[in-house]
Structures are given as C-alpha cells and as structure tokens.
Write a protein that holds these residues in place. Structure first.
Motif, PDB file in Angstrom:
ATOM      1  N   GLN A 142      -2.832   3.690  -5.068  1.00  0.00           N
ATOM      2  CA  GLN A 142      -3.103   2.949  -3.952  1.00  0.00           C
ATOM      3  C   GLN A 142      -2.155   1.840  -3.815  1.00  0.00           C
ATOM      4  O   GLN A 142      -1.958   1.304  -2.454  1.00  0.00           O
ATOM      5  CB  GLN A 142      -4.389   1.992  -4.069  1.00  0.00           C
ATOM      6  N   HIS A 143      -0.817   1.839  -4.577  1.00  0.00           N
ATOM      7  CA  HIS A 143       0.218   0.848  -4.320  1.00  0.00           C
ATOM      8  C   HIS A 143       1.402   1.597  -4.694  1.00  0.00           C
ATOM      9  O   HIS A 143       1.637   2.414  -5.390  1.00  0.00           O
ATOM     10  CB  HIS A 143      -0.004  -0.342  -5.421  1.00  0.00           C
ATOM     11  N   ASP A 149      -4.954   9.290  -6.172  1.00  0.00           N
ATOM     12  CA  ASP A 149      -5.636   7.973  -6.243  1.00  0.00           C
ATOM     13  C   ASP A 149      -4.779   6.831  -6.057  1.00  0.00           C
ATOM     14  O   ASP A 149      -5.428   5.418  -6.393  1.00  0.00           O
ATOM     15  CB  ASP A 149      -6.718   7.877  -7.486  1.00  0.00           C
ATOM     16  N   SER A 163       0.811  -1.142   0.116  1.00  0.00           N
ATOM     17  CA  SER A 163      -0.016   0.183  -0.039  1.00  0.00           C
ATOM     18  C   SER A 163       0.852   1.195  -0.047  1.00  0.00           C
ATOM     19  O   SER A 163       1.883   1.273   0.646  1.00  0.00           O
ATOM     20  CB  SER A 163      -0.943  -0.146   1.160  1.00  0.00           C
ATOM     21  N   THR A 164       0.408   2.405  -0.751  1.00  0.00           N
ATOM     22  CA  THR A 164       0.995   3.627  -0.813  1.00  0.00           C
ATOM     23  C   THR A 164       1.149   4.156   0.590  1.00  0.00           C
ATOM     24  O   THR A 164       2.100   4.802   0.905  1.00  0.00           O
ATOM     25  CB  THR A 164       0.459   4.665  -1.719  1.00  0.00           C
ATOM     26  N   GLN A 165       0.536   3.821   1.587  1.00  0.00           N
ATOM     27  CA  GLN A 165       0.384   4.264   2.915  1.00  0.00           C
ATOM     28  C   GLN A 165       1.693   4.106   3.709  1.00  0.00           C
ATOM     29  O   GLN A 165       1.904   4.487   4.664  1.00  0.00           O
ATOM     30  CB  GLN A 165      -0.893   3.806   3.768  1.00  0.00           C
TER      31      GLN A 165
END
Length: 350
Positions: A188-189, A186, A176-178
């Motif tokens: 997410q990865h 947008d 995950s980008t987090q």
C-alpha cells in the motif's frame, strides 16, 4: 545524470567556501533574530521501484517559504514536482513518464546549534521532517490520485551572507503505491527520494542591538606615602639620646614574561629585616602585569600569582600573614612608563 550530480556538488562547495557568519559581534555573542526566507530548488528524483536506477532518474524543482523561528528550530511550507518515471509492467525495457506534484509542511532542527551551542555558524546541518499530500497522473484508474505523504531528510546549509544561503538537501518521501501506477499485490506504500540544490533569500530580520562592551575598570592609582619627617632632637644637658630614624620601605621585584617566582633573594631578606626592625608596621604587596603582552584574563592571573608568591616567601622568612595586605591589579594599572617594567611586584611599608 551522474555528471549533473557531480557538477551540483562542486558548485555547492565552491560557493560555500566563502561562507561568512555576520550575526555575531567581535566578542562572539550571538545577535540572532527570527527571519523569513524564500527558497528555489532544483535537482533529481528517484522512485524506489523495480528498474534501472539510471533510467528512473527524473528532474524535480521545488519552492519553499519558511521561517527560522530560533537558531535551533525552523518551519516551512513547500511544493515540489515535475516528472517521474515507472517501469512498464507489461512491456520490457520500457519506462513511462508521468507528472506529479507534492505539497508539504516541514519542520527543521539545527544539529550544529543543538550540539555546539553555536547560534551563528556559517555552516549548518539540519534534520527535516514533514507531512503533506501528493498528486499524480500515473494511477491504476483513469482519474488522478491525491494521497497523504510523510517525509524525512537532511540539509547542509552554507550562509553566503545575511540575506543569502545555499543548501544541499536530500529527503525520502513515503506515499501511496497508487502514485506511480504500479500493481504490487497488497503493498500500500511506496518511497521516492529527492536530492536538490537550493538558493534562499532571507528577509525580515529584526534589528538587534549588539551588546555594549563592558567598561574597563578605572585604574587604581598607586599612592606612595611620603617618608616620615624626622622627630625633633631635644637638646638637654644630659647626653643626647640616640634617635632612631625610621627607614621607608619600597622594594620592587621585576619579572620576565610568564614568570611569577620572586627574585632576587636579597630583596626578600631586606624586606624581612625591615619587618623585624619595625614590628608594629605593616606592608602592602601589589602585583602587576604589562599591558603590551597577553590579555586581561591571563595578565590578572600572573599578577595575582606574583603577589601571592612574594607574600608566601616573606612568611617563610618570618613575616606574619596578618602584617601583609596582598593586592593584584593585573594590567589595569601600569606603574612604569616602560612596558616591560610593569611585570612586577611592589612592596611598600606602612
């Protein structure tokens, strides 16, 4: 950091130059058995985020426990982590450090075994694929982040002995980008790569009995038939009949190394004349090779060729094929004490 990479590569190839394979017997048959291993790794990690690549490099360590199930397939459970970096999105030329950890379950495929069928190579090249979870403290919220991840890569391994191996590994991880706290709209990865040098201790090998060598065939003795005794002469008043004494036949052709053509011609003529003189008799043509040169497979081939060529030459001189028995003993029988004289064909009349 480039200096450290160069030192790691130099150490890997210097140590692996002495790699040995010790799971095969002298005939090349593999004695592989499944085994466990524990591996410690150290290297560098690079996230695929905006910023200078040199400033984003960070140290990483790993620990794996695995099992090589077959020469082709292995599995392992591992953990890695330490530190990573991300470029500050608000402060120019600033990179923030953060702690991260990852746990994965991997499977490996040995391409050396797959394509060469060699199960005991001292050098191996693996493809790696795995799934797991990442944990990071660099998140967009105040709490840490825990997210699934997938990864793939490649491994070059050098066996330093039965229980020790050295491996250079490169892999790419998607999560995950987090995990690094970036804000990318947008997206997410995110990806990060790891390059590690690892040392493994292998254990739990089962003792596999090496195949017993095949017994050598017992030599077939060459039995020389004694010359027939002369028929008794009956004395009568009539003129004594002419008694034809049967002449024994035993002729030998000698050859140089790798020769199979019969020579000289006079011996072939002598055998052909004997067969014409005794039309009811048969002959045996036996080929041999010397044990001192070549190997059993090559020697068997030359002995067979020599015998067949002598038989063919005799057929060309009028000796019928059904009057000849052709044998080949390779180097399993040595009719003569002198090694070089055993490159021969012996023809015996019966």
């Amino acid at each position: 950091m480039k200096k450290y990479i160069l030192v790691a590569l130099t150490a890997f190839f210097a140590l692996s130059a002495n790699a040995q394979s010790d799971c095969c017997d002298k005939s090349g048959k593999c004695c592989f058995s499944p085994y466990w291993y524990i591996q410690a790794q150290g290297g560098i990690q690079l996230p695929f985020t905006p910023g200078n690549r040199g400033d984003l490099l960070s140290p990483v360590v790993g620990l794996n426990i695995g099992r090589q199930v077959t020469p082709l397939v292995g599995v392992r459970l591992g953990a890695e982590g330490w530190e990573s970096k991300v470029k500050d999105q608000y402060v120019a030329d600033t990179y923030n450090k953060f702690k991260y950890y990852a746990t994965t379950f991997d499977a490996t495929l040995n391409l050396v075994t797959l394509f060469s069928k060699k199960a005991c190579s001292p050098f191996n090249f693996y493809l790696l694929g795995g799934v797991g979870y990442t944990w990071s403290e660099a998140t967009l919220t105040s709490s840490t982040w825990f997210a699934p991840a997938v990864r793939g890569g490649a491994i070059i391994e050098a066996r330093l002995g039965k229980n020790v191996s050295l491996a250079l590994e490169y892999r790419m991880t998607n999560t995950s980008t987090q995990w690094n706290g970036r804000i990318d709209g947008d997206k997410q990865h995110d990806w990060y790569s790891s390059a590690l040098l690892g040392l493994a201790y292998n254990f739990g090998h089962k003792k596999v009995a090496k195949p017993a060598p095949e017994p050598e065939p017992e030599p077939i003795p060459v039995i020389e038939e004694p010359a027939p005794e002369p028929a008794p002469v009956v004395v009568e008043k009539k003129p004594e009949p002419v008694v034809v004494k049967e002449e024994p036949l035993k002729e030998t052709f000698f050859y140089l190394i790798r020769e199979s053509d019969p020579d000289p011609e006079t011996i072939l003529n002598k055998i052909a004349d004997w067969c014409k003189k005794y039309p009811a008799k048969k002959i045996t043509v036996s080929g041999y090779a010397d044990k001192g040169t070549g190997n059993p497979k090559i020697n068997a081939k030359y002995a067979q060729q020599r015998a067949e060529k002598v038989a063919k030459s005799l057929q060309e001189k009028g000796v019928a094929a059904d009057r000849m028995t052709v044998n080949s003993y390779g180097d399993t029988v040595q009719p003569f004490a002198e090694n070089d004289r055993n490159r021969c064909v012996i023809v015996v009349g019966e």
